[in-house]
Design an enzyme around this catalytic site. Structure first.
Site, mmCIF file in Angstrom:
data_model
loop_
_atom_site.group_PDB
_atom_site.id
_atom_site.type_symbol
_atom_site.label_atom_id
_atom_site.label_comp_id
_atom_site.label_asym_id
_atom_site.label_seq_id
_atom_site.Cartn_x
_atom_site.Cartn_y
_atom_site.Cartn_z
ATOM 1 N N GLN A 1 12.207 -7.505 46.851
ATOM 2 C CA GLN A 1 11.128 -6.525 46.630
ATOM 3 C C GLN A 1 10.437 -6.204 47.941
ATOM 4 O OE1 GLN A 1 7.536 -7.779 46.587
ATOM 5 N NE2 GLN A 1 6.850 -5.645 46.657
ATOM 6 N N HIS B 1 1.808 -3.500 37.414
ATOM 7 C CA HIS B 1 1.631 -4.676 38.270
ATOM 8 C C HIS B 1 1.003 -5.843 37.476
ATOM 9 C CE1 HIS B 1 2.062 -5.257 42.739
ATOM 10 N NE2 HIS B 1 1.473 -6.406 42.432
ATOM 11 N N LYS C 1 9.359 0.519 41.603
ATOM 12 C CA LYS C 1 8.524 -0.287 40.700
ATOM 13 C C LYS C 1 7.079 0.196 40.708
ATOM 14 C CE LYS C 1 7.200 -5.152 39.976
ATOM 15 N NZ LYS C 1 5.814 -5.298 40.398
ATOM 16 N N ARG D 1 -2.841 -5.931 37.349
ATOM 17 C CA ARG D 1 -3.543 -6.439 38.537
ATOM 18 C C ARG D 1 -4.014 -5.334 39.468
ATOM 19 N NH1 ARG D 1 -2.292 -11.865 39.188
ATOM 20 N NH2 ARG D 1 -2.073 -11.962 41.458
ATOM 21 N N SER E 1 9.749 -11.618 46.249
ATOM 22 C CA SER E 1 8.662 -10.768 46.758
ATOM 23 C C SER E 1 8.610 -10.781 48.281
ATOM 24 C CB SER E 1 7.337 -11.298 46.205
ATOM 25 O OG SER E 1 6.247 -10.772 46.929
ATOM 26 N N ARG F 1 -9.484 -8.739 42.035
ATOM 27 C CA ARG F 1 -9.351 -9.753 40.970
ATOM 28 C C ARG F 1 -10.506 -10.737 41.119
ATOM 29 N NH1 ARG F 1 -3.445 -9.588 43.405
ATOM 30 N NH2 ARG F 1 -3.111 -7.417 42.850
ATOM 31 N N TYR G 1 7.323 -4.392 49.968
ATOM 32 C CA TYR G 1 6.040 -3.706 50.091
ATOM 33 C C TYR G 1 6.136 -2.867 51.348
ATOM 34 C CZ TYR G 1 3.243 -6.230 46.597
ATOM 35 O OH TYR G 1 2.699 -6.709 45.429
ATOM 36 N N TYR H 1 -4.856 -17.583 40.048
ATOM 37 C CA TYR H 1 -4.228 -16.475 40.776
ATOM 38 C C TYR H 1 -3.128 -15.844 39.907
ATOM 39 C CZ TYR H 1 -1.134 -14.044 44.014
ATOM 40 O OH TYR H 1 -0.332 -13.099 44.606
ATOM 41 N N THR I 1 8.011 -1.427 45.694
ATOM 42 C CA THR I 1 6.782 -1.395 44.879
ATOM 43 C C THR I 1 5.864 -0.281 45.367
ATOM 44 O OG1 THR I 1 6.952 -3.729 44.394
ATOM 45 C CG2 THR I 1 4.761 -2.756 44.172
#
Ligand code: FMN
Length: 385
Positions: free
Chosen positions: A128, A276, A252, A279, A107, A165, A130, A25, A156
């Site tokens: 951070q 990122h 970001k 990613r 995060s 991924r 989201y 991961y 972000t």
């Protein structure tokens, strides 16, 4: 055991101690992973200018990022699931960052909550955000970060939808993790990871469970995260976020000069040039390749930071020479955590600090704040000096 001399050594050690699905991961990019690889390899296209017979005494790596004192221009990037690389990973990384005197960014998708980290550290960290569809949840998250004394909000912008991924899909990794017999086998072969994990109560996304509407357990969390990243996110959202937060804001995920100009218009304090960690948009340029044009476009109006592919103090120095005021690492500290817990993050800091200091001296400079393009021989094939 082999000595740990560079970040690659921490990576090797982490690979043998962390269950495969969690190591993968961390060590994955989207689709072909070309941007992830370019993030690292493009640093080799920047050539340093060697200077000699310059007084190298009294060197200093100290500077500021968004006006806050840092002992070197390096912060820890926000990474989700950090507490799955090692039990209580976010707390351990925050403590190591605090001890060395650089910012830690927590995060939204962390295992340890904002409150967990605040209770176990002494200095403010960064949070951070989201932007989720559930704006009440987002507003409350901002309020919680404020109440915890966080000293910057990192918003972000490059994850409105999730880049695929392959490694995660092949490993059957879901958020939150659901354990199959294959996973139990992987976990069983990592006894020190298991022992540390058995001792902690922090094993789910603690910023979310019990805080988002309808999310009280693992299965409701899974459904919530699957649909919550907000595809309608726009520059206008920054206005209400800034107002609710009331402190320094860092945007970001900027990789294009046009977006950097828009970021300046929002009145943010800094931007992070970032893809990122390779990613999200596979095929996008590496962060270090994107940096110079962004510095040229907005560097005199806003602080420009960069993350992506930094694996050594030389890489940090190259980013600073190209105009970054601050840099960040993501995977290197995850490798540190997986290798040795908090001691591994501290070791990563020591390695990067020593490499940065020695490289700076051999470039004939004594202060990181003096570094500029004048310290580069060439960049991406273009002769500079
Ligand atoms: C495992 C992992 C999880 C991440 N999770 C987040 C996240 O929750 N929020 C975020 O803004 N960026 C996240 N990122 C991106 C990092 O903040 C950062 O941009 C990237 O890791 C920098 O590249 P590097 O890992 O090569 O240093 C994540 C990166 C990794 C590797």
């Amino acid at each position: 055991m082999a000595p740990i001399l560079e970040v690659a050594d921490l990576k090797k050690r982490a690979q043998s101690r962390v269950p495969k699905m969690f190591f993968d991961y961390a060590d994955s990019g989207s689709w072909t992973e070309s941007t992830y690889q370019a993030n690292e390899s493009d640093f080799s296209q920047i050539i340093l200018r060697q200077r000699v017979a310059v007084d190298m005494t009294n060197r200093s790596l100290a500077t500021t990022m968004i006006g806050q004192d840092v002992t070197m221009p390096l912060a820890l990037s926000p990474v989700g699931f950090c507490g799955m690389q090692w039990a209580d990973g976010e707390i351990l990384a925050a403590q190591a960052a605090e001890e060395i005197g650089v910012p830690f960014t927590l995060s939204t998708m962390s295992i340890c909550s904002i409150e967990d980290v605040a209770e176990n550290t002494n200095k403010p960290f960064w949070f951070q955000l989201y932007v989720m569809r559930d704006k009440e949840f987002v507003g409350n998250l901002i309020d919680r970060a404020k109440a915890a004394g966080c000293s910057a909000l990192v918003v972000t912008l490059d994850l409105q939808i999730l880049g695929q991924r392959h490694k995660d899909l092949r490993n059957g990794l879901s958020a939150p993790p659901k354990f199959t017999p294959k996973h139990m086998w992987q976990i069983g072969t990592c006894p020190s990871w298991c022992m540390a994990m058995a001792k902690t109560k922090r094993r789910t996304f603690r910023n979310i469970v019990g805080h988002a509407k309808g999310v009280s357990n693992l299965s409701s969390l899974s459904a919530w995260t699957a649909e919550q990243f907000d595809p309608t996110l726009s520059w206008n959202d920054i206005e209400w976020i800034k107002e609710r937060w009331g402190g320094p804001v860092i945007l970001k995920g900027i990789l294009d000069p046009e977006d950097a100009r828009k970021a300046v218009d929002t009145g943010a304090d800094a931007i992070i040039v970032s893809n990122h960690g390779g990613r999200q948009l596979d095929g996008a340029p590496s962060s270090i390749r994107g940096l110079p044009a962004i510095v040229d476009a907005v560097g005199d109006q806003i602080e420009v930071h960069v993350d992506g592919g930094i694996r050594s103090g030389q890489d940090i120095l190259k980013a600073l020479c190209l105009g970054a005021k601050g840099t960040y690492v993501g995977r290197p500290y995850l490798y540190g955590l997986g290798a040795q817990g908090k001691a591994g993050v501290a070791r990563m800091f020591e390695i990067l600090r020593t490499e940065l200091d020695t490289t700076m001296a051999l470039c004939g400079e004594r202060r990181v704040t003096d570094l500029s393009r004048a310290n580069l021989f060439s960049a991406f094939g273009e002769r500079l000096n």
